[in-house]
Design an enzyme around this catalytic site. Structure first.
Site, PDB file in Angstrom:
ATOM      1  N   ASP A 119      33.769   2.203  38.694  1.00  0.00           N
ATOM      2  CA  ASP A 119      33.396   3.538  38.212  1.00  0.00           C
ATOM      3  C   ASP A 119      34.653   4.254  37.737  1.00  0.00           C
ATOM      4  OD1 ASP A 119      32.728   6.415  38.181  1.00  0.00           O
ATOM      5  OD2 ASP A 119      30.856   5.778  39.094  1.00  0.00           O
ATOM      6  N   ILE A 120      34.566   4.845  36.551  1.00  0.00           N
ATOM      7  CA  ILE A 120      35.725   5.495  35.940  1.00  0.00           C
ATOM      8  C   ILE A 120      36.083   6.818  36.635  1.00  0.00           C
ATOM      9  CG2 ILE A 120      34.605   6.938  34.172  1.00  0.00           C
ATOM     10  CD1 ILE A 120      36.477   5.696  32.113  1.00  0.00           C
ATOM     11  N   GLN A 165      21.230  12.184  38.440  1.00  0.00           N
ATOM     12  CA  GLN A 165      21.506  11.074  37.516  1.00  0.00           C
ATOM     13  C   GLN A 165      22.067  11.623  36.211  1.00  0.00           C
ATOM     14  OE1 GLN A 165      18.097   8.714  36.302  1.00  0.00           O
ATOM     15  NE2 GLN A 165      19.389   6.967  35.734  1.00  0.00           N
ATOM     16  N   HIS A 185      21.661   2.373  37.914  1.00  0.00           N
ATOM     17  CA  HIS A 185      22.922   1.920  38.503  1.00  0.00           C
ATOM     18  C   HIS A 185      22.956   2.255  39.985  1.00  0.00           C
ATOM     19  CE1 HIS A 185      23.506   5.971  36.831  1.00  0.00           C
ATOM     20  NE2 HIS A 185      24.333   6.194  37.847  1.00  0.00           N
ATOM     21  N   HIS A 231      25.533   2.937  43.063  1.00  0.00           N
ATOM     22  CA  HIS A 231      26.917   3.253  43.420  1.00  0.00           C
ATOM     23  C   HIS A 231      27.250   2.573  44.745  1.00  0.00           C
ATOM     24  CE1 HIS A 231      27.339   6.872  40.719  1.00  0.00           C
ATOM     25  NE2 HIS A 231      26.044   6.879  40.845  1.00  0.00           N
TER      26      HIS A 231
HETATM   27  P1  5GP Z   1      25.168   9.143  38.038  1.00  0.00           P
HETATM   28  O1  5GP Z   1      25.483  10.583  38.336  1.00  0.00           O
HETATM   29  O2  5GP Z   1      24.391   8.992  36.753  1.00  0.00           O
HETATM   30  O3  5GP Z   1      24.521   8.458  39.202  1.00  0.00           O
HETATM   31  O4  5GP Z   1      26.562   8.443  37.891  1.00  0.00           O
HETATM   32  C1  5GP Z   1      27.114   7.983  36.697  1.00  0.00           C
HETATM   33  C2  5GP Z   1      28.440   7.354  37.047  1.00  0.00           C
HETATM   34  O5  5GP Z   1      28.928   6.651  35.921  1.00  0.00           O
HETATM   35  C3  5GP Z   1      29.508   8.360  37.462  1.00  0.00           C
HETATM   36  O6  5GP Z   1      29.992   8.040  38.758  1.00  0.00           O
HETATM   37  C4  5GP Z   1      30.578   8.213  36.379  1.00  0.00           C
HETATM   38  O7  5GP Z   1      31.893   8.346  36.874  1.00  0.00           O
HETATM   39  C5  5GP Z   1      30.310   6.818  35.845  1.00  0.00           C
HETATM   40  N1  5GP Z   1      30.646   6.661  34.451  1.00  0.00           N
HETATM   41  C6  5GP Z   1      30.254   7.489  33.440  1.00  0.00           C
HETATM   42  N2  5GP Z   1      30.735   7.039  32.262  1.00  0.00           N
HETATM   43  C7  5GP Z   1      31.446   5.911  32.552  1.00  0.00           C
HETATM   44  C8  5GP Z   1      32.199   4.999  31.728  1.00  0.00           C
HETATM   45  O8  5GP Z   1      32.294   5.127  30.521  1.00  0.00           O
HETATM   46  N3  5GP Z   1      32.793   3.955  32.364  1.00  0.00           N
HETATM   47  C9  5GP Z   1      32.691   3.774  33.712  1.00  0.00           C
HETATM   48  N4  5GP Z   1      33.322   2.708  34.226  1.00  0.00           N
HETATM   49  N5  5GP Z   1      31.989   4.608  34.512  1.00  0.00           N
HETATM   50  C10 5GP Z   1      31.389   5.668  33.930  1.00  0.00           C
END
Ligand code: 5GP
Ligand code: ZN
Length: 137
Positions: free
Chosen positions: A30-31, A93, A99, A101
């Site tokens: 995760d970035i 989300q 995805h 985590h």
């Molecule tokens: P959500 O809030 O949708 O569950 O989490 C999305 C996750 O994707 C976040 O933890 C965010 O840091 C990660 N993320 C978003 N864009 C990118 C990207 O371009 N590359 C990577 N490696 N992670 C990403």
């Protein structure tokens, strides 16, 4: 899906640090890590929510979770880990591609996730439980 950032990562159109992959799944760093070592496990096929996935595909994806979580924990010397999976903006989300985590945790790391546990009123749990049961097709 053409405008999905995770589909672009799957296709190699935008860079990511890949951890493991096969025909159907990909795990990458995760970035924006909650803790160093924060990893994401995704199906390569685009689904927005886990309810959109056939159960067998969720099950297949989950067969990879212990291996990934073990490696994350060992590499970071963690004491434990969280697994989170958000569905919908209301649930936090941000990226609309399924995805999971995997977040390594250390004793005393100070991270607190909101868990505002409430209580049901008299008979409320049973009433709602019955409603849910009736929809388990
Ligand atoms: P959500 O809030 O949708 O569950 O989490 C999305 C996750 O994707 C976040 O933890 C965010 O840091 C990660 N993320 C978003 N864009 C990118 C990207 O371009 N590359 C990577 N490696 N992670 C990403
Ligand atoms: Zn996608």
């Amino acid at each position: 899906m053409s405008d999905c950032i995770f589909c672009k990562i799957v296709a190699g159109e935008i860079p990511s640090y890949r951890l493991m992959e096969d025909e159907d799944m990909l795990a990458f760093m995760d970035i924006g890590p909650i803790r160093p070592g924060h990893a994401l496990l995704i199906p390569k096929k685009h689904y927005e929510r886990t309810v959109d996935m056939p159960g067998e595909e969720v099950a297949r994806l989950m067969t990879h979770l212990p291996r990934l979580a073990r490696a994350v924990v060992e590499a970071t010397g963690a004491d434990g880990y969280n697994v989170f999976q958000m569905n919908g903006a209301c649930a936090g989300q941000v990226v609309p591609h399924v995805h999971f985590h995997i977040i390594p945790r250390h004793n005393g790391d100070g991270i607190k996730f909101g868990w505002p546990a409430a209580r049901y009123g008299e008979g409320e749990m049973e009433k709602l439980g019955e409603k849910i049961r009736s929809r388990l097709l």
